[in-house]
Design an enzyme around this catalytic site. Structure first.
Site, mmCIF file in Angstrom:
data_model
loop_
_atom_site.group_PDB
_atom_site.id
_atom_site.type_symbol
_atom_site.label_atom_id
_atom_site.label_comp_id
_atom_site.label_asym_id
_atom_site.label_seq_id
_atom_site.Cartn_x
_atom_site.Cartn_y
_atom_site.Cartn_z
ATOM 1 N N ASP A 186 -4.020 7.558 -2.577
ATOM 2 C CA ASP A 186 -4.185 6.627 -1.312
ATOM 3 C C ASP A 186 -2.844 6.415 -2.459
ATOM 4 O O ASP A 186 -2.543 6.047 -3.581
ATOM 5 C CB ASP A 186 -4.959 5.140 -1.410
ATOM 6 N N HIS A 213 -10.400 13.944 14.553
ATOM 7 C CA HIS A 213 -9.555 12.171 14.854
ATOM 8 C C HIS A 213 -10.869 11.205 15.227
ATOM 9 O O HIS A 213 -11.614 12.120 16.305
ATOM 10 C CB HIS A 213 -8.734 12.236 15.154
ATOM 11 N N THR A 236 -5.552 -0.944 8.958
ATOM 12 C CA THR A 236 -4.330 -0.561 9.207
ATOM 13 C C THR A 236 -3.649 1.216 9.627
ATOM 14 O O THR A 236 -2.599 1.197 9.881
ATOM 15 C CB THR A 236 -2.898 -0.423 7.630
ATOM 16 N N HIS A 287 -11.631 6.597 6.859
ATOM 17 C CA HIS A 287 -11.757 6.409 6.379
ATOM 18 C C HIS A 287 -12.355 5.854 5.440
ATOM 19 O O HIS A 287 -12.285 4.653 5.562
ATOM 20 C CB HIS A 287 -9.562 6.805 5.665
HETATM 21 P P1 AMP Z 1 -6.341 0.937 5.481
HETATM 22 O O1 AMP Z 1 -5.657 -0.632 5.587
HETATM 23 O O2 AMP Z 1 -8.063 0.062 5.172
HETATM 24 O O3 AMP Z 1 -6.451 1.111 7.156
HETATM 25 O O4 AMP Z 1 -6.245 1.769 4.671
HETATM 26 C C1 AMP Z 1 -5.336 2.257 4.813
HETATM 27 C C2 AMP Z 1 -4.477 2.994 3.350
HETATM 28 O O5 AMP Z 1 -3.843 3.996 3.844
HETATM 29 C C3 AMP Z 1 -3.522 1.936 2.775
HETATM 30 O O6 AMP Z 1 -4.617 1.599 1.585
HETATM 31 C C4 AMP Z 1 -2.348 2.990 2.666
HETATM 32 O O7 AMP Z 1 -1.574 2.622 0.518
HETATM 33 C C5 AMP Z 1 -2.509 4.330 2.482
HETATM 34 N N1 AMP Z 1 -2.170 4.994 2.964
HETATM 35 C C6 AMP Z 1 -1.419 4.576 4.039
HETATM 36 N N2 AMP Z 1 -0.003 5.927 4.753
HETATM 37 C C7 AMP Z 1 -0.550 6.556 3.187
HETATM 38 C C8 AMP Z 1 0.032 7.654 2.717
HETATM 39 N N3 AMP Z 1 1.294 8.446 3.267
HETATM 40 N N4 AMP Z 1 -0.609 9.005 1.752
HETATM 41 C C9 AMP Z 1 -1.917 8.241 1.326
HETATM 42 N N5 AMP Z 1 -1.489 7.178 1.335
HETATM 43 C C10 AMP Z 1 -1.176 6.340 2.309
HETATM 44 ZN ZN ZN Z 2 -6.424 11.045 13.379
#
Ligand code: AMP
Ligand code: ZN
Length: 112
Positions: free
Chosen positions: A29, A45, A93, A98
């Protein structure tokens, strides 16, 4: 498709991979909430937990089957947490299913 995690799978956006196979990808992350914070995603997806169906849920079982090996490779002998946020109230987000793997410290027991 304009999906951040699909772009990571395609290699269009860089990531720090920790595990990959035909069905899923695990990477660190970008904004870690614990000493170990890894995301595991299906390569196909799926929008999130609400997008899981009888037809595509096999990849969810597969992801849970690979998580112990990832945790072991990270040295998470004290345990870890697996989290999937679904929808705005949960703070999702990125609209691609995931699973967060969090560990490396004593985690807060407040699940809210
Ligand atoms: P969620 O808020 O549960 O949807 O988790 C999305 C996660 O993706 C968050 O913890 C972000 O820090 C992570 N994230 C967003 N962009 C990236 C990226 N480019 N590489 C790795 N993690 C990311
Ligand atoms: Zn996707």
């Amino acid at each position: 498709m304009d999906c951040l995690f699909c772009k990571i799978i395609a290699g269009d956006i860089p990531s720090t991979k920790v595990y990959e196979d035909d069905l899923c990808l695990a990477f660190r992350d970008i904004n870690p909430q614990a000493p170990t914070h890894i995301l595991v995603i299906p390569k196909a997806h799926i929008s999130g937990c609400n997008g899981v169906t009888e037809e595509n849920s096999g990849v969810v079982a597969h992801i849970f089957a690979v998580i112990p090996g990832i945790a072991n490779a990270e040295g998470l002998t004290g345990g870890y947490r697996v989290v999937s946020n679904c929808g705005p109230d949960a703070g999702q987000t990125v609209p691609h299913l995931h699973f967060h793997i969090l560990g490396g410290r004593q985690l807060n027991l407040d699940m809210a």
